[in-house]
Design a protein around this motif. Structure first.
Motif, short mmCIF file in Angstrom:
data_model
loop_
_atom_site.label_atom_id
_atom_site.label_comp_id
_atom_site.label_asym_id
_atom_site.label_seq_id
_atom_site.Cartn_x
_atom_site.Cartn_y
_atom_site.Cartn_z
N CYS A 118 36.44 35.68 -3.80
CA CYS A 118 35.18 35.03 -3.45
C CYS A 118 35.03 33.72 -4.23
O CYS A 118 35.60 33.55 -5.31
N ASP A 135 32.49 32.85 -5.73
CA ASP A 135 31.53 33.10 -6.81
C ASP A 135 32.04 32.54 -8.15
O ASP A 135 33.17 32.81 -8.56
N HIS A 162 33.96 41.63 -5.34
CA HIS A 162 33.37 41.77 -6.68
C HIS A 162 31.94 42.31 -6.63
O HIS A 162 31.29 42.29 -5.58
N CYS A 180 27.91 40.58 -5.21
CA CYS A 180 28.37 39.48 -4.34
C CYS A 180 27.21 39.01 -3.44
O CYS A 180 26.65 39.79 -2.67
N GLY A 181 26.88 37.74 -3.54
CA GLY A 181 25.80 37.17 -2.75
C GLY A 181 26.06 37.28 -1.25
O GLY A 181 25.13 37.49 -0.46
ZN LIG Z 1 30.96 36.97 -3.72
#
Ligand SMILES: [Zn+2]
Length: 215
Positions: free
Chosen positions: A44, A46, A103, A106-107
């Motif tokens: 990701c 992130d 993860h 996670c948004g």
């Molecule tokens: Zn994420």
């Protein structure tokens, strides 16, 4: 003065004065030879994921691509950056392993659970379609008394499993796997706990990477 750019420049200065001098030979050697990473990691975007640190990989060790939600469009869908990275990693670099790393917190996964949050973001909403099947699997498996964090954890895992399936639809991947030259795995990285759980050999369960007692 651009405050953020200045902060980044200070990081570069620190790298040049404190890090590079001690590792100059490593960088010079890396620059003089073609890269030969043995793994591709898809994770990701992130900012809290530092994939080189958690795998303790050095310069040239891993080929990495990152996007929102660590998604892999199935072959033929949204042919773009991710698909090109996969083909190049397998066909040109001959990586021997591909890991999809999701993860905690996670948004993108939270947005899937709350689609209204993406109303103003048409591009992200469209991109998240690559994870739609994970959402429906999660809905199918959700227990009546499941807590929101358990549901998020389940979705995060189902998404990783789905993206590993999508990987197999890419001809370069399917061919290399069939020849026994490539293996695949799915990971979930727990940012706060420093833990990585891995699904390998097409397993639906994720097992924690444990610290071996005798090295
Ligand atoms: Zn994420």
């Amino acid at each position: 003065m651009d405050e953020i750019l200045e902060k980044l420049k200070n990081g570069i200065r620190k790298f040049q004065t404190e890090i590079y001098p001690g590792q100059e030979d490593v960088y010079r050697r890396a620059a003089s030879e073609p890269q030969k990473p043995d793994a591709l990691i898809i994770t990701c975007a992130d900012s809290r994921i530092d994939v080189e640190t958690i795998t303790q990989s050095g310069t040239g060790d891993i080929f990495v691509t990152r996007n929102i939600g660590n998604l892999v469009p199935a072959y033929g869908e949204m042919m773009g950056g991710v698909s090109a990275v996969i083909e190049y990693a397998v066909s040109a670099l001959k990586v021997r392993h591909i890991a999809v790393c999701g993860h905690s917190d996670c948004g993108a996964m939270k947005a899937l659970l709350n689609p209204a949050s993406l109303e103003q973001m048409a591009t992200v909403r469209r991109w998240m379609r690559n994870a739609e099947a994970a959402m429906s699997v999660t809905d199918s498996l959700t227990q009546p008394d499941e807590k929101p964090n358990e549901r998020l954890k389940r979705l995060t895992e189902e998404n990783v499993l789905l993206q590993v399936q999508h990987l197999r639809t890419h001809p370069a991947v399917a061919g290399a796997v069939a020849r026994g030259e490539l293996t695949l795995s799915g990971w979930v990285y727990d940012i706060g706990g420093g833990q990585v759980r891995i699904s390998e050999n097409s397993s639906r369960t994720f097992d924690a990477v444990t610290t071996r007692a005798n090295g």
